[in-house]
Design a protein around this motif. Structure first.
Motif, PDB file in Angstrom:
ATOM      1  N   GLU A 191     -72.966  59.579  23.257  1.00 37.86           N
ATOM      2  CA  GLU A 191     -72.886  61.484  24.677  1.00 37.86           C
ATOM      3  C   GLU A 191     -73.801  61.987  24.408  1.00 37.86           C
ATOM      4  N   GLY A 192     -73.957  62.156  22.926  1.00 41.25           N
ATOM      5  CA  GLY A 192     -74.444  63.242  22.316  1.00 41.25           C
ATOM      6  C   GLY A 192     -75.809  63.528  22.369  1.00 41.25           C
ATOM      7  N   LEU A 193     -77.170  64.316  22.749  1.00 37.53           N
ATOM      8  CA  LEU A 193     -78.419  64.664  22.693  1.00 37.53           C
ATOM      9  C   LEU A 193     -78.718  64.277  21.184  1.00 37.53           C
ATOM     10  N   LEU A 194     -79.791  63.045  21.349  1.00 35.95           N
ATOM     11  CA  LEU A 194     -80.325  62.532  20.621  1.00 35.95           C
ATOM     12  C   LEU A 194     -81.833  63.711  20.271  1.00 35.95           C
ATOM     13  N   ALA A 195     -82.327  64.818  21.070  1.00 35.54           N
ATOM     14  CA  ALA A 195     -83.665  65.672  20.639  1.00 35.54           C
ATOM     15  C   ALA A 195     -83.285  66.658  19.837  1.00 35.54           C
ATOM     16  N   ASP A 196     -84.567  66.347  18.275  1.00 37.71           N
ATOM     17  CA  ASP A 196     -84.128  67.413  17.685  1.00 37.71           C
ATOM     18  C   ASP A 196     -82.986  67.282  17.190  1.00 37.71           C
ATOM     19  N   ARG A 197     -82.127  66.353  16.475  1.00 31.85           N
ATOM     20  CA  ARG A 197     -81.272  65.887  16.077  1.00 31.85           C
ATOM     21  C   ARG A 197     -81.135  64.909  15.187  1.00 31.85           C
ATOM     22  N   PRO A 198     -81.934  65.294  13.890  1.00 31.04           N
ATOM     23  CA  PRO A 198     -82.375  64.056  12.797  1.00 31.04           C
ATOM     24  C   PRO A 198     -81.703  63.106  12.081  1.00 31.04           C
ATOM     25  N   LEU A 199     -80.235  64.241  12.292  1.00 33.60           N
ATOM     26  CA  LEU A 199     -79.283  63.146  11.051  1.00 33.60           C
ATOM     27  C   LEU A 199     -78.325  62.202  12.021  1.00 33.60           C
ATOM     28  N   TYR A 200     -78.409  63.218  13.554  1.00 34.01           N
ATOM     29  CA  TYR A 200     -77.250  62.247  14.792  1.00 34.01           C
ATOM     30  C   TYR A 200     -78.378  60.987  14.670  1.00 34.01           C
ATOM     31  N   ALA A 201     -79.706  60.651  15.115  1.00 35.08           N
ATOM     32  CA  ALA A 201     -80.025  60.203  15.456  1.00 35.08           C
ATOM     33  C   ALA A 201     -79.811  59.115  15.001  1.00 35.08           C
ATOM     34  N   ALA A 202     -80.605  59.339  13.432  1.00 42.29           N
ATOM     35  CA  ALA A 202     -80.150  58.481  11.941  1.00 42.29           C
ATOM     36  C   ALA A 202     -79.177  57.874  12.241  1.00 42.29           C
ATOM     37  N   ASN A 203     -78.622  58.340  12.426  1.00 41.89           N
ATOM     38  CA  ASN A 203     -76.832  57.746  12.548  1.00 41.89           C
ATOM     39  C   ASN A 203     -76.466  56.386  13.759  1.00 41.89           C
ATOM     40  N   ALA A 204     -77.360  57.130  14.672  1.00 35.71           N
ATOM     41  CA  ALA A 204     -77.056  56.695  16.278  1.00 35.71           C
ATOM     42  C   ALA A 204     -77.582  55.323  16.061  1.00 35.71           C
ATOM     43  N   ALA A 205     -78.394  55.045  15.427  1.00 35.52           N
ATOM     44  CA  ALA A 205     -79.534  53.835  15.457  1.00 35.52           C
ATOM     45  C   ALA A 205     -79.151  52.881  14.431  1.00 35.52           C
ATOM     46  N   LEU A 206     -77.630  52.706  13.864  1.00 35.00           N
ATOM     47  CA  LEU A 206     -77.036  52.339  13.384  1.00 35.00           C
ATOM     48  C   LEU A 206     -76.068  50.975  14.024  1.00 35.00           C
ATOM     49  N   ALA A 207     -75.619  49.710  13.694  1.00 36.40           N
ATOM     50  CA  ALA A 207     -74.559  49.361  14.242  1.00 36.40           C
ATOM     51  C   ALA A 207     -73.445  49.676  14.555  1.00 36.40           C
TER      52      ALA A 207
ATOM     53  N   ALA B  38     -66.658  59.789  13.925  1.00 33.09           N
ATOM     54  CA  ALA B  38     -66.370  61.379  13.746  1.00 33.09           C
ATOM     55  C   ALA B  38     -68.473  61.705  12.871  1.00 33.09           C
ATOM     56  N   THR B  39     -68.577  60.139  12.195  1.00 36.76           N
ATOM     57  CA  THR B  39     -69.871  61.050  11.262  1.00 36.76           C
ATOM     58  C   THR B  39     -71.057  61.103  12.671  1.00 36.76           C
ATOM     59  N   LEU B  40     -71.058  60.576  13.245  1.00 33.86           N
ATOM     60  CA  LEU B  40     -71.750  61.082  14.943  1.00 33.86           C
ATOM     61  C   LEU B  40     -71.550  62.720  15.237  1.00 33.86           C
TER      62      LEU B  40
END
Length: 303
Positions: free
Chosen positions: A134-150, A163-165
């Protein structure tokens, strides 16, 4: 410092406690030998290289500048001594696989098979996963990169991944707030140490690659802004600034926990605090950092 409204005073919420617990759960990996053992066959065995390969791998084979930017508090030269050279030894996708294997093995060893295979942990993984998506992707590069993982299949690895995300979601927002207040890089560490709530300077300064001259210069800069006194402690103005930084960071991090609601956020917070304290009791964290990652006042051992 930009003039802004005063952060409202009040108790620490369960969302904040949950974020603290999840950050500690994420951090366990970097205090064990498991990730280093997984990366050793690639020739990655020095501690800073292991850390950089583990945490930066979702970004891909980037150079040092992007890592400095998103990590915030690491010295540029310290990062450049490892990145991008580490990608010549281990491809980022292999490093991602290594950290998931290492996280799973570390959690099973520290918590025990009965815990990692329990229904309670599986439920915690489900809650954390729901929040993390449910996190926001905008302006969150590390979160977005982790969210793209399987997403990992095993519940205990999925819990660590979630927990990492959530840790990176809060961290990305924190860096944005620090930038607004002109308190990024080493200045954020000096403020945190001066508050008495951060990691000890003797540990965090070399861990992040800074030296005594750089630390002193940052402290002097903050002193000219009226944020620290001559003994390196936060002034009243500095304490207000830190409170506001923490308030705004939590404000920007509220969406994942609003998605869970208060009751389920509290349930996740209590369970993960129990996991972290259980792991801490095995000695996984160095003694000076035991209370930082697993505060005694938060010992909700619901295992």
């Amino acid at each position: 410092m930009q003039p802004r409204y005063m952060a409202p005073a009040g108790p620490v919420t369960y969302a904040r406690r949950c974020a603290q617990a999840l950050n500690s759960l994420h951090s366990i990996l970097y205090f064990t030998t498991d990730l280093g053992e997984e990366l050793a066959p690639f020739g990655v065995d020095e501690h800073s290289s292991v850390y950089m390969a583990g945490r930066a791998s979702p970004l891909g084979a980037v150079g040092s500048a992007p890592v400095v930017g998103v990590f915030n508090s690491f010295a540029p030269g310290f990062v450049a001594s490892t990145v991008p050279a580490v990608w010549d030894r281990v491809a980022p996708e292999r490093a991602v696989e290594a950290r998931q294997k290492a996280a799973g093995r570390a959690m099973e060893r520290l918590l025990g098979r009965a815990v990692v295979e329990s229904r309670a942990l599986a439920e915690a993984a489900e809650l954390a996963t729901e929040a993390a998506t449910e996190g926001l992707l905008a302006d969150r590069p590390l979160y977005a990169a982790n969210a793209a993982l399987a997403w990992p299949d095993e519940p205990h690895v999925a819990l660590w991944h979630a927990a990492t995300l959530l840790r990176e979601h809060r961290g990305d927002g924190h860096v944005a707030v620090l930038d607004w207040f002109e308190a990024t890089d080493i200045r954020s560490l000096v403020i945190d140490c001066a508050s008495g709530h951060g990691m000890p300077k003797e540990i965090v300064m070399p861990m992040r690659g800074w030296n005594e001259d750089e630390w002193s210069a940052a402290r002097q800069h903050l002193a000219t802004r009226g944020l620290v006194d001559g003994r390196g402690r936060l002034t009243a103005r500095g304490a207000e600034l830190r409170d506001e930084i923490e308030y705004d960071t939590s404000r920007l991090d509220r969406r994942p926990y609003e998605a869970l609601g208060v009751e389920r956020t509290e349930k996740l917070a209590r369970f993960v605090h129990g996991l972290v304290n259980h792991a801490a009791d095995t000695g996984v964290f160095p003694t000076p950092l035991r209370d930082f990652f697993a505060p005694p006042t938060e010992k909700w051992n619901d295992l």
